[in-house]
Design a protein around this motif. Structure first.
Motif, short mmCIF file in Angstrom:
data_model
loop_
_atom_site.label_atom_id
_atom_site.label_comp_id
_atom_site.label_asym_id
_atom_site.label_seq_id
_atom_site.Cartn_x
_atom_site.Cartn_y
_atom_site.Cartn_z
N GLY A 26 0.82 -1.22 0.00
CA GLY A 26 0.00 0.00 0.00
C GLY A 26 0.85 1.25 0.00
O GLY A 26 0.54 2.23 -0.69
N ARG A 27 1.93 1.24 0.75
CA ARG A 27 2.82 2.40 0.80
C ARG A 27 3.50 2.64 -0.55
O ARG A 27 3.59 3.78 -1.01
CB ARG A 27 3.88 2.20 1.90
CG ARG A 27 4.88 3.31 2.01
CD ARG A 27 4.24 4.59 2.50
NE ARG A 27 5.25 5.62 2.60
CZ ARG A 27 5.04 6.89 2.48
NH1 ARG A 27 3.82 7.34 2.29
NH2 ARG A 27 6.01 7.75 2.58
N TYR A 28 3.96 1.58 -1.18
CA TYR A 28 4.65 1.73 -2.46
C TYR A 28 3.69 2.04 -3.61
O TYR A 28 4.06 2.74 -4.56
CB TYR A 28 5.48 0.49 -2.78
CG TYR A 28 6.75 0.45 -1.97
CD1 TYR A 28 7.76 1.39 -2.18
CD2 TYR A 28 6.93 -0.49 -0.97
CE1 TYR A 28 8.92 1.37 -1.42
CE2 TYR A 28 8.09 -0.52 -0.21
CZ TYR A 28 9.07 0.42 -0.45
OH TYR A 28 10.20 0.41 0.32
N LEU A 29 2.48 1.51 -3.54
CA LEU A 29 1.53 1.73 -4.63
C LEU A 29 0.72 3.02 -4.47
O LEU A 29 0.13 3.49 -5.44
CB LEU A 29 0.58 0.54 -4.75
CG LEU A 29 1.21 -0.77 -5.22
CD1 LEU A 29 0.22 -1.91 -5.13
CD2 LEU A 29 1.73 -0.62 -6.65
N THR A 85 -6.74 3.07 5.32
CA THR A 85 -5.35 2.59 5.42
C THR A 85 -4.53 3.07 4.23
O THR A 85 -3.45 3.63 4.41
CB THR A 85 -5.32 1.05 5.49
OG1 THR A 85 -5.97 0.62 6.69
CG2 THR A 85 -3.88 0.53 5.49
N TYR A 86 -5.04 2.87 3.03
CA TYR A 86 -4.29 3.28 1.84
C TYR A 86 -4.15 4.80 1.75
O TYR A 86 -3.12 5.30 1.32
CB TYR A 86 -4.92 2.71 0.57
CG TYR A 86 -4.86 1.21 0.50
CD1 TYR A 86 -3.75 0.51 0.98
CD2 TYR A 86 -5.89 0.47 -0.02
CE1 TYR A 86 -3.69 -0.86 0.94
CE2 TYR A 86 -5.84 -0.92 -0.07
CZ TYR A 86 -4.73 -1.58 0.41
OH TYR A 86 -4.67 -2.95 0.36
N GLU A 87 -5.18 5.51 2.16
CA GLU A 87 -5.08 6.98 2.19
C GLU A 87 -4.03 7.41 3.21
O GLU A 87 -3.21 8.28 2.95
CB GLU A 87 -6.45 7.58 2.53
CG GLU A 87 -6.55 9.06 2.30
CD GLU A 87 -6.52 9.46 0.83
OE1 GLU A 87 -5.79 10.41 0.51
OE2 GLU A 87 -7.22 8.83 0.02
N LEU A 91 0.63 9.25 3.51
CA LEU A 91 1.16 10.28 4.41
C LEU A 91 2.13 9.76 5.46
O LEU A 91 2.87 10.55 6.05
CB LEU A 91 -0.01 10.99 5.11
CG LEU A 91 -1.04 11.65 4.17
CD1 LEU A 91 -2.27 12.07 4.96
CD2 LEU A 91 -0.42 12.81 3.44
N VAL A 92 2.10 8.46 5.74
CA VAL A 92 2.99 7.89 6.77
C VAL A 92 3.70 6.66 6.21
O VAL A 92 3.25 6.06 5.24
CB VAL A 92 2.24 7.51 8.07
CG1 VAL A 92 1.59 8.71 8.72
CG2 VAL A 92 1.22 6.43 7.84
N SER A 93 4.77 6.28 6.86
CA SER A 93 5.52 5.10 6.43
C SER A 93 4.76 3.82 6.79
O SER A 93 3.89 3.82 7.66
CB SER A 93 6.89 5.08 7.12
OG SER A 93 6.74 4.88 8.50
#
Length: 182
Positions: A26-29, A85-87, A91-93
């Motif tokens: 999710g963080r990378y995408l 979560t994805y939103e 903004l966060v790691s």
């Protein structure tokens, strides 16, 4: 051949890998895909796999008779949790999101008396607190990362945890009439 306790432990490890992978992916995408599209793709693939498993086991899918329960669970556990979560991951790691998500057991314990009208044992509270302390100590040993998050990102991840907690507790409530695979 694995005995039941080893099989259960293996399944817990696999589940943890999938859940943690959700934050990393999710963080990378998140810069490439809007959270709602990422959520839709993730759950469309999951729905196809689960539908295939239900068909293979010859179980019935009581969509119409249990539509209220499925709608509420789907809204909380699929739409709200994943989208927030994805939103938040924009903004966060991923590690920060994972640390915040360690609060889910506490939120579940807070939701349980509200939804299930059950008293939570002191043993459950102690176990959750030990878990939170463990996560806190784990992240204290890491170097501080400046700019690794934002207040809005933290809030979004926190709200996703609350949604997941209600989803979990309601899932327990509905488990008497709905098969877990369904």
């Amino acid at each position: 051949m694995l005995n039941n306790s080893k099989k259960g432990l293996l399944l817990l490890i696999v589940a943890t890998l999938f859940w943690s992978g959700n934050y990393i992916c999710g963080r990378y995408l998140s810069p490439a895909l809007p959270p709602t599209l990422l959520n839709t793709i993730r759950w469309a693939i999951s729905a196809l796999i689960l539908f295939g498993m239900i068909r293979a086991s010859k179980q019935k899918l009581p969509l119409f008779s249990k539509w209220k329960e499925f709608s509420l669970l789907g809204f909380l556990g699929i739409f709200v949790f994943s989208t927030l979560t994805y939103e938040g991951l924009t903004l966060v790691s991923a590690s920060r999101a994972g640390m915040i998500s360690a609060l889910i057991p506490i939120f579940i314990l807070l939701c349980t008396p509200l939804v299930l009208k059950e008293k939570v044992s002191s043993r459950a509270w102690i176990g959750s607190l030990i878990s939170i302390v463990g996560v806190y100590l784990l992240f204290q040993s890491k170097e501080p990362v400046s700019g690794s998050g934002s207040l809005m990102g933290d809030i979004l991840i926190l709200l996703s945890c609350v949604a997941w907690s209600f989803y979990t507790v309601l899932g327990k409530k509905y488990s008497a009439s709905i098969d877990p695979l369904t």
